[in-house]
Write a protein that holds these residues in place. Structure first.
Motif, PDB file in Angstrom:
ATOM      1  N   SER A   1       5.492   8.372   6.817  1.00 14.64           N
ATOM      2  CA  SER A   1       4.406   8.294   7.802  1.00 14.64           C
ATOM      3  C   SER A   1       3.599   7.040   7.528  1.00 14.64           C
ATOM      4  O   SER A   1       3.668   6.463   6.436  1.00 14.64           O
ATOM      5  CB  SER A   1       3.507   9.540   7.745  1.00 14.64           C
ATOM      6  OG  SER A   1       2.832   9.601   6.487  1.00 14.64           O
ATOM      7  N   GLU A   2       2.805   6.625   8.552  1.00 10.67           N
ATOM      8  CA  GLU A   2       1.913   5.478   8.417  1.00 10.67           C
ATOM      9  C   GLU A   2       0.485   6.002   8.357  1.00 10.67           C
ATOM     10  O   GLU A   2      -0.047   6.517   9.338  1.00 10.67           O
ATOM     11  CB  GLU A   2       2.102   4.528   9.589  1.00 10.67           C
ATOM     12  CG  GLU A   2       3.492   3.909   9.659  1.00 10.67           C
ATOM     13  CD  GLU A   2       3.629   2.949  10.833  1.00 10.67           C
ATOM     14  OE1 GLU A   2       2.695   2.919  11.666  1.00 10.67           O
ATOM     15  OE2 GLU A   2       4.649   2.240  10.919  1.00 10.67           O
ATOM     16  N   VAL A   3      -0.140   5.881   7.173  1.00  7.16           N
ATOM     17  CA  VAL A   3      -1.504   6.399   6.983  1.00  7.16           C
ATOM     18  C   VAL A   3      -2.483   5.593   7.823  1.00  7.16           C
ATOM     19  O   VAL A   3      -3.278   6.143   8.568  1.00  7.16           O
ATOM     20  CB  VAL A   3      -1.885   6.360   5.482  1.00  7.16           C
ATOM     21  CG1 VAL A   3      -3.293   6.906   5.281  1.00  7.16           C
ATOM     22  CG2 VAL A   3      -0.873   7.157   4.655  1.00  7.16           C
ATOM     23  N   ASN A   4      -2.453   4.276   7.688  1.00  6.78           N
ATOM     24  CA  ASN A   4      -3.258   3.378   8.505  1.00  6.78           C
ATOM     25  C   ASN A   4      -2.554   2.025   8.503  1.00  6.78           C
ATOM     26  O   ASN A   4      -1.368   1.931   8.152  1.00  6.78           O
ATOM     27  CB  ASN A   4      -4.710   3.290   8.001  1.00  6.78           C
ATOM     28  CG  ASN A   4      -4.778   2.972   6.512  1.00  6.78           C
ATOM     29  OD1 ASN A   4      -3.920   2.253   5.986  1.00  6.78           O
ATOM     30  ND2 ASN A   4      -5.777   3.497   5.836  1.00  6.78           N
TER      31      ASN A   4
ATOM     32  N   GLY B   1       4.434   9.686  -2.152  1.00  4.85           N
ATOM     33  CA  GLY B   1       3.055   9.252  -2.307  1.00  4.85           C
ATOM     34  C   GLY B   1       2.761   8.111  -1.365  1.00  4.85           C
ATOM     35  O   GLY B   1       3.584   7.721  -0.525  1.00  4.85           O
ATOM     36  N   ILE B   2       1.554   7.567  -1.505  1.00  5.03           N
ATOM     37  CA  ILE B   2       1.135   6.473  -0.639  1.00  5.03           C
ATOM     38  C   ILE B   2       1.161   5.174  -1.439  1.00  5.03           C
ATOM     39  O   ILE B   2       1.038   5.178  -2.669  1.00  5.03           O
ATOM     40  CB  ILE B   2      -0.262   6.727  -0.040  1.00  5.03           C
ATOM     41  CG1 ILE B   2      -1.316   6.845  -1.159  1.00  5.03           C
ATOM     42  CG2 ILE B   2      -0.246   7.963   0.826  1.00  5.03           C
ATOM     43  CD1 ILE B   2      -2.734   6.954  -0.657  1.00  5.03           C
ATOM     44  N   PHE B   3       1.274   4.028  -0.725  1.00  5.15           N
ATOM     45  CA  PHE B   3       1.311   2.716  -1.370  1.00  5.15           C
ATOM     46  C   PHE B   3       0.868   1.682  -0.350  1.00  5.15           C
ATOM     47  O   PHE B   3       0.911   1.912   0.859  1.00  5.15           O
ATOM     48  CB  PHE B   3       2.722   2.415  -1.881  1.00  5.15           C
ATOM     49  CG  PHE B   3       3.739   2.250  -0.798  1.00  5.15           C
ATOM     50  CD1 PHE B   3       4.070   0.981  -0.310  1.00  5.15           C
ATOM     51  CD2 PHE B   3       4.363   3.362  -0.236  1.00  5.15           C
ATOM     52  CE1 PHE B   3       5.006   0.829   0.697  1.00  5.15           C
ATOM     53  CE2 PHE B   3       5.296   3.211   0.775  1.00  5.15           C
ATOM     54  CZ  PHE B   3       5.624   1.938   1.241  1.00  5.15           C
ATOM     55  N   PRO B   4       0.435   0.500  -0.814  1.00  6.54           N
ATOM     56  CA  PRO B   4       0.015  -0.553   0.120  1.00  6.54           C
ATOM     57  C   PRO B   4       1.211  -1.109   0.898  1.00  6.54           C
ATOM     58  O   PRO B   4       2.289  -1.331   0.351  1.00  6.54           O
ATOM     59  CB  PRO B   4      -0.599  -1.620  -0.803  1.00  6.54           C
ATOM     60  CG  PRO B   4      -0.898  -0.913  -2.083  1.00  6.54           C
ATOM     61  CD  PRO B   4       0.123   0.159  -2.212  1.00  6.54           C
ATOM     62  N   ARG B   5       0.992  -1.345   2.182  1.00  5.58           N
ATOM     63  CA  ARG B   5       2.055  -1.855   3.046  1.00  5.58           C
ATOM     64  C   ARG B   5       2.514  -3.245   2.585  1.00  5.58           C
ATOM     65  O   ARG B   5       3.692  -3.601   2.713  1.00  5.58           O
ATOM     66  CB  ARG B   5       1.553  -1.917   4.490  1.00  5.58           C
ATOM     67  CG  ARG B   5       2.607  -2.393   5.498  1.00  5.58           C
ATOM     68  CD  ARG B   5       1.971  -2.692   6.840  1.00  5.58           C
ATOM     69  NE  ARG B   5       1.400  -1.499   7.453  1.00  5.58           N
ATOM     70  CZ  ARG B   5       2.024  -0.728   8.339  1.00  5.58           C
ATOM     71  NH1 ARG B   5       3.250  -1.040   8.727  1.00  5.58           N
ATOM     72  NH2 ARG B   5       1.440   0.334   8.856  1.00  5.58           N
TER      73      ARG B   5
END
Length: 506
Positions: free
Chosen positions: A474-477, A490-494
């Motif tokens: 998914s794309e958080v922002n 988890g999340i990470f910088p694009r």
């Protein structure tokens, strides 16, 4: 100004005060460029001892400016103001001295270096002395009565005598710090001013040079080549001698000496005719009949290029040259496919056609190598790698690095594998392997490849290394993405990854 210099001048001034050398004490105190409240108080005490009221009051003004809560400073200045007939200033100083005592009956200044106790009744006494000089004898009597009720030692009838003086309409003398009582530096600090020799004097314990009594710390001094005679008692009769013939030791304490050797002879011959000599650094006995005198100077000239057999000479100035070692040229490295096993299902074809096979090196947590035909399908290659690593083939993902690039790209197509194996240089190819757990109930939008290492800073971050393949969930922002890599989500910088545009979205 250094504290050690201040401490030294302060201590010298106190010694001069003890010797009643007021001018000497004042000279030492004037040399202090950065005085403290205690040294300024000492300066005022010296001026009072010399009868110099104005310099004493100025010094006390500086003392109070340095320490505004020094009660004994206000007390001392009140007495100086009374002597100078400045009654209003003296009464004000008495009030400030009583205020800074903070309701205490006594303040002991021993911890600060002044062997004096200031009592509250002394402050009231001086206030009464000021009122009596103003002609206010009733107020002076009331203050003295209050002082008589105060607790504290040291009165000795002083208050009663002052009451009697005031009853006769006379003025009592003010109380002040006794002459010679000054602030002293700490004894421990003064002791540290003396230089101490922690190392002591050097002493020669042993030396390669006989009779060496040098005790300095410089490197070994240069010595002239030659013979050095040991230092012995009665050395006037001791000298070098030559051994006429070979002698073999025949008992304890005797030496075996070759013929023609030089020995150092001690003038000690026992009753058996054995002489004590030194040869080759050893002390022992040989027959006196075998010894002949020898001229050391002429012997040294003749054997200038040789090494004597007696006491060895000091070491030369230059070390001996190292022998030249001929090194054989290094053998070319040979590659041995240790990971290749003859039990593999492609062993027959590899042995039959070496030109059509490629050695593939795979980097995992460890490195393996295997030989495969050029036309090996992708799923078969992944099966063989999974067998070597002991991992399910469905959890493995192979990656490769394009020539001239540092980015690791996923190897998911058959044509990509065939192109890689066909273009392998010298029959060798390198791959990287990554484990991936299958996702359940999650849709993979597309895949990206890590450009840099990313270390997780929290439990919600996705940690990966450069070249890892990341499944985007998914794309958080605009700046953060949610991804899957190595079994973790988890999340990470694009900006830490790039999208593989050549492969369609999953």
């Amino acid at each position: 100004m250094l504290y050690t210099e201040l401490l030294r001048l302060w201590d010298d001034s106190v010694k001069a005060v003890d010797a009643k050398d007021w001018q000497g004490a004042l000279a030492k105190l004037d040399q202090i460029t950065e005085p403290t409240s205690r040294t300024l108080f000492n300066t005022a005490s010296v001026h009072l001892a010399l009868g110099q009221l104005e310099p004493a009051i100025r010094a006390l003004d500086s003392t109070i400016a340095k320490d505004e809560r020094l009660s004994v400073g206000f007390f001392q200045r009140a007495g100086a103001h009374m002597q100078a007939n400045r009654l209003e200033e003296a009464l004000s100083d008495c009030l400030w001295a009583q205020k800074h005592m903070r309701g205490n009956q006594v303040v002991d200044y021993k911890q600060l270096g002044l062997h004096y106790k200031l009592y509250s009744w002394q402050v009231l006494y001086n206030a009464a002395a000021v009122h009596s000089r103003m002609g206010q004898f009733d107020q002076a009597r009331d203050l003295l009565l209050s002082a008589s009720q105060e607790k504290g030692a040291g009165r000795g009838g002083t208050v009663e005598l002052a009451l009697d003086i005031i009853s006769r309409a006379e003025v009592p003398a003010p109380l002040m710090v006794p002459e010679g009582e000054v602030f002293r530096p700490r004894k421990q600090d003064v002791e540290q001013l003396q230089q101490r020799d922690f190392l002591g004097q050097a002493k020669v314990i042993t030396s390669v040079i006989p009779n060496d009594d040098f005790g300095g710390f410089e490197p070994l001094r240069m010595q002239k080549p030659g013979y050095y005679e040991p230092k012995v008692d009665g050395s006037g009769d001791s000298h070098y001698m030559s051994v006429r013939s070979h002698y073999m030791a025949r008992g304890p304490g005797q030496l075996t000496v070759p013929g023609g050797s030089l020995v150092f002879f001690f003038s000690e011959v026992d009753r058996d005719g054995m002489a004590t000599v030194i040869h080759d650094g050893q002390k022992g006995l040989i027959p006196m009949t075998l010894l002949d005198p020898v001229d050391i100077k002429s012997k040294v000239k003749k054997t200038k290029k040789g090494i004597p057999s007696g006491i060895p000479l000091p070491p030369g100035l230059k070390p001996p040259t190292r022998p030249h070692i001929q090194t054989a040229p290094p053998e070319p490295p040979q590659y041995s496919p240790t990971a290749y096993s003859p039990t593999d299902q492609f062993a027959g074809s590899e042995q039959g056609d070496e030109a059509a096979s490629v050695v593939v090196k795979v980097h995992y947590r460890f490195t393996i190598a295997l030989s495969v035909p050029v036309d090996t399908p992708y799923h078969e290659l992944r099966e063989r790698v999974a067998g070597k690593l002991g991992q399910p083939a469905s959890h493995l993902r192979l990656r490769h690095r394009q020539q001239g690039s540092q980015v690791l790209k996923p190897l998911d197509r058959e044509e990509e594998l065939q192109t890689l194996l066909g273009a392998a240089e010298a029959g060798r190819a390198t791959l990287w392997c990554q484990t991936e757990d299958p996702l359940a109930n999650r849709t993979i939008l597309y895949q990206m490849v890590a450009l840099y290492d990313f270390a997780a800073e929290g439990p919600e971050d996705l940690e990966f290394s450069e070249g890892d393949t990341i499944d985007i969930l998914s794309e958080v922002n605009e700046e953060w993405l949610e991804g899957h890599c190595s079994g973790q989500i988890g999340i990470f910088p694009r900006s830490f990854a790039y999208k593989n545009r050549e492969s369609p979205n999953v």
